[in-house]
Write a protein that holds these residues in place. Structure first.
Motif, PDB file in Angstrom:
ATOM      1  N   LYS A  65       3.379  -7.374 -10.427  1.00  0.00           N
ATOM      2  CA  LYS A  65       2.780  -6.120  -9.936  1.00  0.00           C
ATOM      3  C   LYS A  65       1.284  -6.067 -10.242  1.00  0.00           C
ATOM      4  N   LEU A  66       0.949  -6.514 -11.436  1.00  0.00           N
ATOM      5  CA  LEU A  66      -0.464  -6.533 -11.820  1.00  0.00           C
ATOM      6  C   LEU A  66      -1.270  -7.420 -10.868  1.00  0.00           C
ATOM      7  N   ASN A  67      -0.744  -8.599 -10.612  1.00  0.00           N
ATOM      8  CA  ASN A  67      -1.470  -9.512  -9.725  1.00  0.00           C
ATOM      9  C   ASN A  67      -1.612  -8.944  -8.312  1.00  0.00           C
ATOM     10  N   LEU A  68      -0.625  -8.208  -7.890  1.00  0.00           N
ATOM     11  CA  LEU A  68      -0.689  -7.626  -6.554  1.00  0.00           C
ATOM     12  C   LEU A  68      -1.730  -6.502  -6.488  1.00  0.00           C
ATOM     13  N   ARG A  69      -1.703  -5.650  -7.525  1.00  0.00           N
ATOM     14  CA  ARG A  69      -2.746  -4.607  -7.615  1.00  0.00           C
ATOM     15  C   ARG A  69      -4.124  -5.241  -7.545  1.00  0.00           C
ATOM     16  N   ASN A  70      -4.251  -6.333  -8.280  1.00  0.00           N
ATOM     17  CA  ASN A  70      -5.530  -7.032  -8.346  1.00  0.00           C
ATOM     18  C   ASN A  70      -5.923  -7.586  -6.986  1.00  0.00           C
ATOM     19  N   LEU A  71      -4.953  -8.084  -6.283  1.00  0.00           N
ATOM     20  CA  LEU A  71      -5.222  -8.593  -4.938  1.00  0.00           C
ATOM     21  C   LEU A  71      -5.803  -7.497  -4.048  1.00  0.00           C
ATOM     22  N   TRP A  72      -5.175  -6.340  -4.035  1.00  0.00           N
ATOM     23  CA  TRP A  72      -5.681  -5.255  -3.186  1.00  0.00           C
ATOM     24  C   TRP A  72      -7.112  -4.886  -3.547  1.00  0.00           C
ATOM     25  N   SER A  73      -7.332  -4.783  -4.839  1.00  0.00           N
ATOM     26  CA  SER A  73      -8.646  -4.280  -5.259  1.00  0.00           C
ATOM     27  C   SER A  73      -9.764  -5.291  -4.996  1.00  0.00           C
ATOM     28  N   ARG A  74      -9.396  -6.553  -4.793  1.00  0.00           N
ATOM     29  CA  ARG A  74     -10.421  -7.560  -4.480  1.00  0.00           C
ATOM     30  C   ARG A  74     -10.901  -7.472  -3.036  1.00  0.00           C
ATOM     31  N   MET A  75     -10.161  -6.801  -2.208  1.00  0.00           N
ATOM     32  CA  MET A  75     -10.422  -6.822  -0.765  1.00  0.00           C
ATOM     33  C   MET A  75     -11.462  -5.779  -0.366  1.00  0.00           C
ATOM     34  N   PRO A  76     -12.391  -6.123   0.483  1.00  0.00           N
ATOM     35  CA  PRO A  76     -13.379  -5.140   0.978  1.00  0.00           C
ATOM     36  C   PRO A  76     -12.826  -4.365   2.161  1.00  0.00           C
ATOM     37  N   PHE A  77     -11.898  -3.459   1.885  1.00  0.00           N
ATOM     38  CA  PHE A  77     -11.211  -2.717   2.947  1.00  0.00           C
ATOM     39  C   PHE A  77     -12.049  -1.570   3.500  1.00  0.00           C
ATOM     40  N   THR A  78     -11.986  -1.386   4.794  1.00  0.00           N
ATOM     41  CA  THR A  78     -12.439  -0.132   5.390  1.00  0.00           C
ATOM     42  C   THR A  78     -11.241   0.826   5.446  1.00  0.00           C
ATOM     43  N   ARG A  79     -11.544   2.094   5.723  1.00  0.00           N
ATOM     44  CA  ARG A  79     -10.435   3.054   5.855  1.00  0.00           C
ATOM     45  C   ARG A  79      -9.519   2.659   7.009  1.00  0.00           C
ATOM     46  N   ALA A  80     -10.096   2.114   8.064  1.00  0.00           N
ATOM     47  CA  ALA A  80      -9.289   1.681   9.206  1.00  0.00           C
ATOM     48  C   ALA A  80      -8.342   0.547   8.797  1.00  0.00           C
ATOM     49  N   ASP A  81      -8.851  -0.379   7.973  1.00  0.00           N
ATOM     50  CA  ASP A  81      -8.001  -1.468   7.476  1.00  0.00           C
ATOM     51  C   ASP A  81      -6.793  -0.915   6.736  1.00  0.00           C
ATOM     52  N   VAL A  82      -7.068   0.052   5.870  1.00  0.00           N
ATOM     53  CA  VAL A  82      -6.001   0.625   5.042  1.00  0.00           C
ATOM     54  C   VAL A  82      -4.962   1.297   5.930  1.00  0.00           C
ATOM     55  N   ALA A  83      -5.427   2.049   6.916  1.00  0.00           N
ATOM     56  CA  ALA A  83      -4.499   2.718   7.845  1.00  0.00           C
ATOM     57  C   ALA A  83      -3.651   1.678   8.572  1.00  0.00           C
ATOM     58  N   THR A  84      -4.270   0.611   8.973  1.00  0.00           N
ATOM     59  CA  THR A  84      -3.556  -0.462   9.663  1.00  0.00           C
ATOM     60  C   THR A  84      -2.459  -1.049   8.779  1.00  0.00           C
ATOM     61  N   LEU A  85      -2.804  -1.295   7.504  1.00  0.00           N
ATOM     62  CA  LEU A  85      -1.831  -1.910   6.590  1.00  0.00           C
ATOM     63  C   LEU A  85      -0.662  -0.974   6.297  1.00  0.00           C
ATOM     64  N   HIS A  86      -0.959   0.318   6.126  1.00  0.00           N
ATOM     65  CA  HIS A  86       0.132   1.291   5.971  1.00  0.00           C
ATOM     66  C   HIS A  86       1.042   1.224   7.190  1.00  0.00           C
ATOM     67  N   GLY A  87       0.414   1.249   8.342  1.00  0.00           N
ATOM     68  CA  GLY A  87       1.176   1.221   9.590  1.00  0.00           C
ATOM     69  C   GLY A  87       2.015  -0.038   9.710  1.00  0.00           C
ATOM     70  N   MET A  88       1.430  -1.165   9.319  1.00  0.00           N
ATOM     71  CA  MET A  88       2.168  -2.425   9.376  1.00  0.00           C
ATOM     72  C   MET A  88       3.407  -2.379   8.500  1.00  0.00           C
ATOM     73  N   LEU A  89       3.209  -1.842   7.288  1.00  0.00           N
ATOM     74  CA  LEU A  89       4.329  -1.801   6.342  1.00  0.00           C
ATOM     75  C   LEU A  89       5.452  -0.906   6.872  1.00  0.00           C
TER      76      LEU A  89
END
Lengths: 249, 249
Positions: free
Chosen positions: A217-241
């Motif tokens: 879980k820690l490594n996964l949290r870390n993965l997300w936080s490394r990414m330069p996401f825009t708000r649109a990216d985040v919305a897309t990923l929620h939608g994908m999930l």
């Protein structure tokens, strides 16, 4: 070059994580204000808040303590930020860019000039930051200290960061940048995304075997936080999930 | 890039002028050693020497205090140095180049690599350096602090200087310079020259009227210390003065 920096100027928040000694909080406030920074956030200070010893030590920079924002958790303190730096001397076994104070604060100045909201985290005096906190950062800042004597204290670490902020903004001031078109995701956005994924993955039995779940879980949290996401990216990923989990057929 | 800096490597002396609190001397030692510097000189510490409170505060960097060199006067402490920097926040009304810590320590690193012996002076906690001390420096270092809150303490000032030394030497290491042919005059050489001129000028009634004599002498000391003299230059100037005073005919 006018050295004055009105407090209305956008600037990073300096986030003290579970600080212990009031004196150190006061000294950190002084170090910030020495270089014109006045946005302090404090997470779960050991001796409560307000803190008399912090006020006594801060003399002249007491306003920073009066105006400091208090939080219970690191997630809350970073919720509105778009880019976060963690100061730490030790390697953490987390994949994460490491920058010198100079490079990091130059980066922070450029981001701030583009309208981003950045934060710099400082760990508690003795233990330093926990990996759970580090995993929320986009970048690690490491001061190039003498490896035989790497013991910078909290206020010193704040001082060097504030000093580099000052140097960086004096340089950037000449070439101020237009607001970029894209809107960056906040740490709160990414946190919600991480939680969404973690919960669904947990239900899906992804974190297996049990004794490895925490570090996965820690490594996964870390993965997300490394990414330069825009708000649109985040919305897309929620939608994908959500779409992936929707019953088939 | 190896961060280790063996103590045999040439490095500037950090000179504490009439420091008051032992704690501050100890904190200065820590700040130096954080960035691999270990040559401390102490001039007339208020509470004597050795100082128990300094030792207690220095924990881990106590060796710097054991090996610190003790002097009665600024002139003695700088006698073997070829180039001297003075850290001060206030303008002094003395003609003297002013550098940022970054520029000054880059300059110090380049000089040290060429075999020069440099020193950086830090004034006493409350009052700061006296003009008599400043006049002995070749260059003033001023930290670009918030003008509304310029109160850096002694150990903070030492920390920022040591940090910039570290940054500068990491850069210089890649392009080390050959020893230059010329031999620079030491501060002791220039001091002796200044004294020679001052005495002869005094006898000649140069420092007139009386109430202006002190500031005239200060400005003259300052003039000498601004000059990049070689030992040969100094010898020439002594010879010129002697020759000028020799009875005519």
């Amino acid at each position: 070059m006018d050295a004055r920096m009105p407090t209305g100027t956008p600037q990073p928040a300096f986030v003290l994580i579970r600080p212990q000694m009031g004196e150190n909080i006061g000294a950190a406030a002084r170090a910030m204000w020495n270089f014109g920074l006045d946005r302090m956030r404090v997470i779960a200070p050991r001796d409560g808040w307000p803190n008399e010893k912090a006020v006594a030590m801060a003399s002249g920079a007491g306003r920073l303590l009066d105006e400091a924002q208090l939080y219970d958790t690191t997630a809350d303190a970073l919720a509105d930020c778009t880019f976060v730096y963690a100061t730490t001397a030790r390697p953490r076994g987390l994949t994460k860019p490491v920058m010198s104070p100079e490079a990091a604060l130059a980066d922070a100045a450029a981001r701030t000039a583009r309208g981003e909201k950045v934060a710099i985290m400082f760990g508690p005096e003795r233990a330093g930051m926990e990996n759970d906190d580090i995993a929320r950062a986009n970048v690690i800042i490491t001061v190039p200290v003498n490896p035989d004597f790497p013991s910078l204290n909290l206020a010193q670490c704040v001082l060097l960061s504030a000093y580099e902020w000052r140097r960086a903004t004096e340089a950037v001031a000449a070439e101020r940048i237009e607001m970029a078109g894209a809107e960056w995701a906040t740490t709160g956005d990414v946190e919600a995304l991480a939680t969404h994924f973690e919960q669904e993955l947990d239900q899906a039995g992804f974190f297996f075997p049990d004794h490895k779940a925490a570090s996965m879980k820690l490594n996964l949290r870390n993965l997300w936080s490394r990414m330069p996401f825009t708000r649109a990216d985040v919305a897309t990923l929620h939608g994908m999930l959500r779409q992936l989990l929707r019953p088939r057929g």
